[in-house]
Scaffold this motif. Sequence first.
Motif, PDB file in Angstrom:
ATOM      1  N   LEU A 207       0.800  -1.218   0.000  1.00 41.81           N
ATOM      2  CA  LEU A 207       0.000   0.000   0.000  1.00 41.81           C
ATOM      3  C   LEU A 207       0.838   1.276   0.000  1.00 41.81           C
ATOM      4  N   THR A 208       0.227   2.329  -0.528  1.00 39.96           N
ATOM      5  CA  THR A 208       0.793   3.666  -0.420  1.00 39.96           C
ATOM      6  C   THR A 208       0.527   4.172   1.001  1.00 39.96           C
ATOM      7  N   SER A 209       1.002   5.360   1.321  1.00 42.64           N
ATOM      8  CA  SER A 209       0.723   5.917   2.647  1.00 42.64           C
ATOM      9  C   SER A 209      -0.778   6.153   2.831  1.00 42.64           C
ATOM     10  N   LEU A 210      -1.455   6.574   1.736  1.00 40.36           N
ATOM     11  CA  LEU A 210      -2.906   6.734   1.810  1.00 40.36           C
ATOM     12  C   LEU A 210      -3.563   5.374   2.021  1.00 40.36           C
ATOM     13  N   GLY A 211      -3.066   4.363   1.337  1.00 48.41           N
ATOM     14  CA  GLY A 211      -3.604   3.016   1.503  1.00 48.41           C
ATOM     15  C   GLY A 211      -3.465   2.529   2.934  1.00 48.41           C
ATOM     16  N   ASP A 212      -2.312   2.808   3.544  1.00 48.73           N
ATOM     17  CA  ASP A 212      -2.101   2.438   4.953  1.00 48.73           C
ATOM     18  C   ASP A 212      -3.105   3.156   5.851  1.00 48.73           C
ATOM     19  N   SER A 213      -3.359   4.424   5.537  1.00 50.63           N
ATOM     20  CA  SER A 213      -4.316   5.200   6.328  1.00 50.63           C
ATOM     21  C   SER A 213      -5.723   4.619   6.203  1.00 50.63           C
ATOM     22  N   ILE A 214      -6.093   4.238   4.983  1.00 50.27           N
ATOM     23  CA  ILE A 214      -7.412   3.642   4.757  1.00 50.27           C
ATOM     24  C   ILE A 214      -7.512   2.294   5.475  1.00 50.27           C
ATOM     25  N   ARG A 215      -6.430   1.527   5.479  1.00 47.60           N
ATOM     26  CA  ARG A 215      -6.431   0.232   6.178  1.00 47.60           C
ATOM     27  C   ARG A 215      -6.669   0.439   7.675  1.00 47.60           C
ATOM     28  N   ALA A 216      -6.021   1.436   8.254  1.00 50.69           N
ATOM     29  CA  ALA A 216      -6.222   1.722   9.682  1.00 50.69           C
ATOM     30  C   ALA A 216      -7.673   2.138   9.952  1.00 50.69           C
ATOM     31  N   MET A 217      -8.232   2.938   9.034  1.00 51.48           N
ATOM     32  CA  MET A 217      -9.627   3.347   9.178  1.00 51.48           C
ATOM     33  C   MET A 217     -10.561   2.135   9.107  1.00 51.48           C
ATOM     34  N   ALA A 218     -10.285   1.223   8.176  1.00 53.14           N
ATOM     35  CA  ALA A 218     -11.128   0.040   8.014  1.00 53.14           C
ATOM     36  C   ALA A 218     -11.123  -0.814   9.276  1.00 53.14           C
ATOM     37  N   ALA A 219      -9.962  -0.904   9.919  1.00 54.46           N
ATOM     38  CA  ALA A 219      -9.862  -1.660  11.170  1.00 54.46           C
ATOM     39  C   ALA A 219     -10.692  -0.975  12.262  1.00 54.46           C
ATOM     40  N   GLN A 220     -10.630   0.364  12.341  1.00 52.63           N
ATOM     41  CA  GLN A 220     -11.437   1.102  13.315  1.00 52.63           C
ATOM     42  C   GLN A 220     -12.929   0.947  13.027  1.00 52.63           C
ATOM     43  N   PHE A 221     -13.260   0.987  11.750  1.00 48.13           N
ATOM     44  CA  PHE A 221     -14.648   0.828  11.322  1.00 48.13           C
ATOM     45  C   PHE A 221     -15.196  -0.515  11.789  1.00 48.13           C
ATOM     46  N   LEU A 222     -14.408  -1.576  11.609  1.00 49.58           N
ATOM     47  CA  LEU A 222     -14.837  -2.915  12.020  1.00 49.58           C
ATOM     48  C   LEU A 222     -15.047  -2.996  13.525  1.00 49.58           C
ATOM     49  N   GLU A 223     -14.220  -2.312  14.275  1.00 51.88           N
ATOM     50  CA  GLU A 223     -14.375  -2.323  15.731  1.00 51.88           C
ATOM     51  C   GLU A 223     -15.700  -1.686  16.148  1.00 51.88           C
ATOM     52  N   ILE A 224     -16.065  -0.607  15.471  1.00 54.53           N
ATOM     53  CA  ILE A 224     -17.320   0.070  15.787  1.00 54.53           C
ATOM     54  C   ILE A 224     -18.522  -0.761  15.328  1.00 54.53           C
ATOM     55  N   GLU A 225     -18.357  -1.442  14.185  1.00 55.72           N
ATOM     56  CA  GLU A 225     -19.442  -2.254  13.653  1.00 55.72           C
ATOM     57  C   GLU A 225     -19.653  -3.541  14.466  1.00 55.72           C
ATOM     58  N   LYS A 226     -18.646  -3.986  15.173  1.00 57.83           N
ATOM     59  CA  LYS A 226     -18.691  -5.272  15.880  1.00 57.83           C
ATOM     60  C   LYS A 226     -19.945  -5.389  16.749  1.00 57.83           C
ATOM     61  N   ASP A 227     -20.689  -6.472  16.555  1.00 55.95           N
ATOM     62  CA  ASP A 227     -21.914  -6.772  17.306  1.00 55.95           C
ATOM     63  C   ASP A 227     -23.038  -5.773  17.052  1.00 55.95           C
ATOM     64  N   ASN A 228     -22.910  -4.946  16.020  1.00 52.06           N
ATOM     65  CA  ASN A 228     -23.942  -3.937  15.751  1.00 52.06           C
ATOM     66  C   ASN A 228     -24.612  -4.078  14.391  1.00 52.06           C
ATOM     67  N   TYR A 229     -24.265  -5.105  13.619  1.00 50.11           N
ATOM     68  CA  TYR A 229     -24.890  -5.278  12.309  1.00 50.11           C
ATOM     69  C   TYR A 229     -26.415  -5.312  12.457  1.00 50.11           C
ATOM     70  N   GLU A 230     -27.078  -4.625  11.567  1.00 46.21           N
ATOM     71  CA  GLU A 230     -28.551  -4.514  11.494  1.00 46.21           C
ATOM     72  C   GLU A 230     -29.139  -3.476  12.441  1.00 46.21           C
ATOM     73  N   ASN A 231     -28.385  -3.042  13.438  1.00 49.20           N
ATOM     74  CA  ASN A 231     -28.915  -2.063  14.388  1.00 49.20           C
ATOM     75  C   ASN A 231     -28.946  -0.663  13.800  1.00 49.20           C
ATOM     76  N   ILE A 232     -29.852   0.184  14.321  1.00 42.68           N
ATOM     77  CA  ILE A 232     -29.725   1.598  14.006  1.00 42.68           C
ATOM     78  C   ILE A 232     -28.592   2.160  14.869  1.00 42.68           C
ATOM     79  N   SER A 233     -28.013   3.235  14.412  1.00 48.60           N
ATOM     80  CA  SER A 233     -26.919   3.872  15.137  1.00 48.60           C
ATOM     81  C   SER A 233     -27.486   4.890  16.124  1.00 48.60           C
ATOM     82  N   LEU A 234     -26.606   5.490  16.903  1.00 46.41           N
ATOM     83  CA  LEU A 234     -27.039   6.544  17.817  1.00 46.41           C
ATOM     84  C   LEU A 234     -27.684   7.700  17.050  1.00 46.41           C
TER      85      LEU A 234
END
Length: 425
Positions: free
Chosen positions: A74-101
């Motif tokens: 990955l490029t530096s931007l790609g690395d940044s997007i990868r880190a974001m995707a990991a954070q995104f998954l953490e927030i999504e964990k156990d919340n699929y199908e739910n409405i958000s706050l």
Amino acid sequence: MYKIVFFLLLSVTAVGQSYTGTKTPYPFKQADYTPVPKGYTAAYVNYTGRHGARFMTKAGSDVKLLALLNRSQLTSLGDSIRAMAAQFLEIEKDNYENISLLGDVEQHAIGERLLKREATAFKGRGITIEVTHKKRTRQSADGFLKAFAAYKGKKEFKMVQDTNENVLRFYDLSPAYDAFKNGKVIAERIDSLQHDPRTKAIVAQISQRLFTTAPSEKEQTALAEWLYDLYSIQFSLVMEMQQANVHFDFGKAFTNEDLQWLDKVNSAADFLEKGAGLDTLGIQSRIAAPLLLDLVTSTDALIKGKLRKDAVLRFSHAEAISPLATLMGIPEASVPSNSIYNFDKNWKAENIIPLSANIQWIIYSNGKQFLIKVLLNEREVALPVKTANYPYYKWEDVKAYYLNKLKKIGVKPGDDMHKYLLNVR
């Protein structure tokens, strides 16, 4: 709270307009409403709404995107997007199908505005709340009803089995409609956009921004799709981001022009499958007949005292709201297009079926006569019915118009709507 959410939404992306189509958070803007005719006050409310802002409905784009990035150079931007995707998954964990706050906030605010605006309708006679078997509709109803904490009437919930949700999930019960969605009419038009040189150029440019060594052409195409999915959902998770003290913006992978085009490609399918499409009386709108009939008959029952309630509140999905808007003939939802390249000149997914989209039938009475006003996402809209008092229409005129329209497509009060959906062509 609402001001905080507004500024959070503004800060999520630096690319300007979000271009998120049906995943656009509810875009409420304070409206000036036409004064109610003299002597009339709100008497009943018949409400149909989409669930609020939500997490992803299942694991898919998020998991696949991170897996691809983890095994790539990955490029530096790609690395940044990868880190974001990991954070995104953490927030999504156990919340699929739910409405958000944010989804809860959207629903609560709509309920508050309705209660304040149409206060005279809520006399304590009770409210019927109808939800689908999807938990995000019950969560949305719960958020909406926070505004009714002090309401004295009974709140009665109704949920039917998922095999018989004729009124709120009619789009899942018609074999002919299922065949239409998966048929050539839609596929050929969507393919023309997906194979358009602009799509291919965007896919290649995104790949160049993220990878030092490009993956296969197939993976590049999938990457753009997955990344756009996460980009679109991120706006619904602004409050979760704040709670977790993280900030991600997948918009960094796109230019404004990229997003505008990808929004068009994604919205095209929505337009054909559940919008005006090629024919406003195509099967994509005729399947909404059970919902329109239910609105007409329940409104009539409210007016005649056969249904002793202040309101009927339905919570469903975009696939119900958009066909209903088209079948009702609401102008901005009812302009067909033979060219898939021009559909968005009139039909805007973010205006018709954003998250928490709603169609409100408000009934007014002077003690003898009844008028109706319809709101789409809390904006006054025109109906294809004559009136000398826009946006207020005589109820008997509106009832006659819609019953006649339903009759033309083979539907009348008392019909078996499950049978209709199984046999409609």
